[in-house]
Design a protein around this motif. Structure first.
Motif, PDB file in Angstrom:
ATOM      1  N   LEU A  77       0.930  -1.091  -0.142  1.00  0.00           N
ATOM      2  CA  LEU A  77       0.088   0.006  -0.137  1.00  0.00           C
ATOM      3  C   LEU A  77       0.747   1.287  -0.052  1.00  0.00           C
ATOM      4  O   LEU A  77       0.343   2.120  -0.807  1.00  0.00           O
ATOM      5  CB  LEU A  77      -1.017  -0.126   1.212  1.00  0.00           C
ATOM      6  N   LEU A  78       1.937   1.303   0.853  1.00  0.00           N
ATOM      7  CA  LEU A  78       2.846   2.512   0.737  1.00  0.00           C
ATOM      8  C   LEU A  78       3.485   2.695  -0.565  1.00  0.00           C
ATOM      9  O   LEU A  78       3.477   3.879  -1.003  1.00  0.00           O
ATOM     10  CB  LEU A  78       3.959   2.259   1.950  1.00  0.00           C
ATOM     11  N   LEU A 123      -0.573  -0.520  -8.190  1.00  0.00           N
ATOM     12  CA  LEU A 123      -0.999  -1.956  -7.312  1.00  0.00           C
ATOM     13  C   LEU A 123       0.064  -3.026  -7.754  1.00  0.00           C
ATOM     14  O   LEU A 123       0.637  -3.499  -6.839  1.00  0.00           O
ATOM     15  CB  LEU A 123      -2.280  -2.482  -7.435  1.00  0.00           C
ATOM     16  N   VAL A 124       0.331  -2.910  -8.949  1.00  0.00           N
ATOM     17  CA  VAL A 124       1.451  -4.172  -9.580  1.00  0.00           C
ATOM     18  C   VAL A 124       2.996  -3.756  -9.005  1.00  0.00           C
ATOM     19  O   VAL A 124       3.671  -4.494  -8.612  1.00  0.00           O
ATOM     20  CB  VAL A 124       1.461  -4.121 -10.963  1.00  0.00           C
ATOM     21  N   VAL A 125       3.008  -2.099  -8.948  1.00  0.00           N
ATOM     22  CA  VAL A 125       4.509  -1.768  -8.719  1.00  0.00           C
ATOM     23  C   VAL A 125       4.621  -1.942  -7.096  1.00  0.00           C
ATOM     24  O   VAL A 125       5.653  -2.482  -6.441  1.00  0.00           O
ATOM     25  CB  VAL A 125       4.705  -0.490  -8.989  1.00  0.00           C
ATOM     26  N   GLY A 126       3.634  -1.996  -6.218  1.00  0.00           N
ATOM     27  CA  GLY A 126       3.532  -2.050  -4.871  1.00  0.00           C
ATOM     28  C   GLY A 126       3.667  -3.461  -4.712  1.00  0.00           C
ATOM     29  O   GLY A 126       4.466  -3.817  -3.686  1.00  0.00           O
ATOM     30  N   GLY A 130       7.142  -3.281  -2.885  1.00  0.00           N
ATOM     31  CA  GLY A 130       6.451  -3.262  -1.503  1.00  0.00           C
ATOM     32  C   GLY A 130       6.230  -4.618  -0.735  1.00  0.00           C
ATOM     33  O   GLY A 130       6.743  -4.594   0.690  1.00  0.00           O
ATOM     34  N   ALA A 131       5.688  -5.745  -1.316  1.00  0.00           N
ATOM     35  CA  ALA A 131       5.698  -6.921  -0.670  1.00  0.00           C
ATOM     36  C   ALA A 131       6.741  -7.627  -0.041  1.00  0.00           C
ATOM     37  O   ALA A 131       6.526  -8.223   1.067  1.00  0.00           O
ATOM     38  CB  ALA A 131       4.644  -7.919  -1.529  1.00  0.00           C
ATOM     39  N   PRO A 132       7.929  -7.409  -0.660  1.00  0.00           N
ATOM     40  CA  PRO A 132       9.092  -7.923  -0.038  1.00  0.00           C
ATOM     41  C   PRO A 132       9.508  -7.629   1.412  1.00  0.00           C
ATOM     42  O   PRO A 132      10.134  -8.221   2.335  1.00  0.00           O
ATOM     43  CB  PRO A 132      10.288  -7.757  -0.908  1.00  0.00           C
ATOM     44  N   LEU A 133       8.517  -6.570   1.896  1.00  0.00           N
ATOM     45  CA  LEU A 133       9.009  -6.136   3.259  1.00  0.00           C
ATOM     46  C   LEU A 133       8.332  -7.050   4.195  1.00  0.00           C
ATOM     47  O   LEU A 133       8.941  -7.105   5.583  1.00  0.00           O
ATOM     48  CB  LEU A 133       7.913  -4.773   3.591  1.00  0.00           C
ATOM     49  N   ALA A 134       7.525  -8.065   3.583  1.00  0.00           N
ATOM     50  CA  ALA A 134       7.364  -9.087   4.698  1.00  0.00           C
ATOM     51  C   ALA A 134       8.200  -9.884   5.230  1.00  0.00           C
ATOM     52  O   ALA A 134       8.298 -10.479   6.273  1.00  0.00           O
ATOM     53  CB  ALA A 134       6.063  -9.666   3.832  1.00  0.00           C
ATOM     54  N   GLY A 135       9.262 -10.000   4.433  1.00  0.00           N
ATOM     55  CA  GLY A 135      10.466 -10.836   4.793  1.00  0.00           C
ATOM     56  C   GLY A 135      11.308 -10.208   5.836  1.00  0.00           C
ATOM     57  O   GLY A 135      12.213 -11.084   6.381  1.00  0.00           O
ATOM     58  N   GLU A 136      11.119  -9.151   6.219  1.00  0.00           N
ATOM     59  CA  GLU A 136      11.711  -8.563   7.484  1.00  0.00           C
ATOM     60  C   GLU A 136      10.941  -8.612   8.634  1.00  0.00           C
ATOM     61  O   GLU A 136      11.009  -7.504   9.619  1.00  0.00           O
ATOM     62  CB  GLU A 136      12.268  -7.212   6.904  1.00  0.00           C
ATOM     63  N   TRP A 137       9.958  -9.119   8.739  1.00  0.00           N
ATOM     64  CA  TRP A 137       9.043  -9.295   9.775  1.00  0.00           C
ATOM     65  C   TRP A 137       9.648  -9.457  11.314  1.00  0.00           C
ATOM     66  O   TRP A 137       9.484  -8.841  12.298  1.00  0.00           O
ATOM     67  CB  TRP A 137       8.007 -10.293   9.691  1.00  0.00           C
ATOM     68  N   ARG A 138      10.834 -10.278  10.948  1.00  0.00           N
ATOM     69  CA  ARG A 138      11.495 -10.590  12.454  1.00  0.00           C
ATOM     70  C   ARG A 138      12.288  -9.368  12.987  1.00  0.00           C
ATOM     71  O   ARG A 138      12.426  -9.211  14.206  1.00  0.00           O
ATOM     72  CB  ARG A 138      12.606 -11.635  12.131  1.00  0.00           C
ATOM     73  N   THR A 139      12.635  -8.551  11.950  1.00  0.00           N
ATOM     74  CA  THR A 139      13.576  -7.193  12.416  1.00  0.00           C
ATOM     75  C   THR A 139      12.615  -6.214  13.261  1.00  0.00           C
ATOM     76  O   THR A 139      13.010  -5.684  14.026  1.00  0.00           O
ATOM     77  CB  THR A 139      14.081  -6.684  11.174  1.00  0.00           C
ATOM     78  N   TYR A 140      11.317  -6.202  12.865  1.00  0.00           N
ATOM     79  CA  TYR A 140      10.408  -5.358  13.297  1.00  0.00           C
ATOM     80  C   TYR A 140       9.829  -5.906  14.668  1.00  0.00           C
ATOM     81  O   TYR A 140       9.629  -5.136  15.619  1.00  0.00           O
ATOM     82  CB  TYR A 140       9.299  -4.927  12.538  1.00  0.00           C
TER      83      TYR A 140
END
Length: 298
Positions: A77-78, A123-126, A130-140
């Motif tokens: 979304l961002l 949306l496609v660019v996002g 943007g979706a790969p941010l999910a792989g950094e869930w452990r960091t947050y």
């Protein structure tokens, strides 16, 4: 007396349902591919759920997936919102009547498919960036539940927990900001070029006031992000892994550390030059500031 015309056996006969078969085959293939993908994902997820269930730790699994999905959606979304806003900001207000430029045909296609440019493209660019941010869930998650170590580093006086929890989050945010600025710049260049914000006059590149302000703001944001990278790199020196020892060396503390501080300040000064470029159109001054920054880096 009636006459009937028999089909010529030498002429190939067109099948009446050939086009219908083609119209059905492609959607069916897409649906089957989506179903295969969904079944594969479901099988993997179900296997993980059963494995965690055997360990009486299903809550751990759903916590991981919940954070991953939340960050993936947030990143999508961002990124999509940033691309959408820059596409809208680059389009002049009102109707575009000029049909003499070489981009008029492409601009007409964009105007005829506004929903595609304003909704589907962001949306496609996002999803891609943007979706790969999910792989950094452990960091947050680790940062959210951070605790103090009770020890401070001798150089900056930060608690050691800063290097374990906070520094990775700050680096992740700067990387995301870099992605946003690059995508915003690409979207701005494309739309300004289509709508005449960027043009050539006797071989000289000219910008409208709208494009000048747009690129100036992006330049300021980019300068702030670069300054952030230089500033955080000061802390990364304490985490260096050298051949004979770990941590910062004498040269790092007495030469590299002041140099990176200076580079962060120079990057902020370049951001001020981008403000002048946006207001007064002094792009040569901004370019000179970038050149000075590169020389300072060397």
């Amino acid at each position: 007396m009636s006459t009937s015309t028999a089909p010529d056996p030498r002429r190939p006969q067109r099948s009446g349902n050939s086009s219908g078969f083609g119209n059905v085959f492609i959607p069916t293939l897409i649906v089957l591919a989506v179903l295969l993908f969904a079944i594969t994902i479901f099988a993997n997820v179900w296997t993980e759920v059963k494995w965690f269930d055997q360990l009486d730790a299903v809550r751990v699994f759903w916590t991981q997936w919940g954070w991953a999905i939340a960050l993936g959606v947030l990143g999508t979304l961002l990124v999509g919102l940033v691309v959408y806003l820059n596409l809208r900001l680059a389009r002049p207000k009102g109707d575009i009547e000029d049909s003499s430029s070489g981009t008029a045909r492409y601009r007409q296609q964009v105007e005829q498919h506004r929903w595609l440019v304003r909704l589907v493209v962001p949306l496609v660019v996002g999803l891609i960036f943007g979706a790969p941010l999910a792989g950094e869930w452990r960091t947050y998650v680790m940062w959210l539940y951070r605790t103090s170590f009770g020890e401070v580093d001798p150089e900056f006086g930060h608690d050691v927990s800063f290097y374990v929890f906070s520094l990775p989050v700050l680096q992740s945010l700067l990387s995301l900001a870099t992605t946003l600025i690059v995508l915003a710049l690409i979207a701005a260049i494309a739309m300004h070029y289509l709508y005449g914000g960027i043009s050539q006059d006797n071989g000289k590149l000219t910008l409208t006031r709208r494009a000048r302000i747009h690129f100036g703001v992006l330049g300021v944001l980019a300068s702030v992000v670069v300054a952030g990278f230089f500033w955080l790199s000061r802390y990364n020196m304490l985490l260096a892994d050298n051949d004979k020892f770990s941590g910062a060396s004498f040269t790092d503390i007495n030469a590299s550390l002041p140099g990176r501080t200076v580079l962060a300040i120079v990057a902020l000064l370049v951001g001020i030059l981008f403000v002048l470029a946006a207001v007064k159109g002094l792009w040569k001054l901004a370019g000179t500031g970038i050149a000075v920054g590169l020389v300072t880096m060397l």
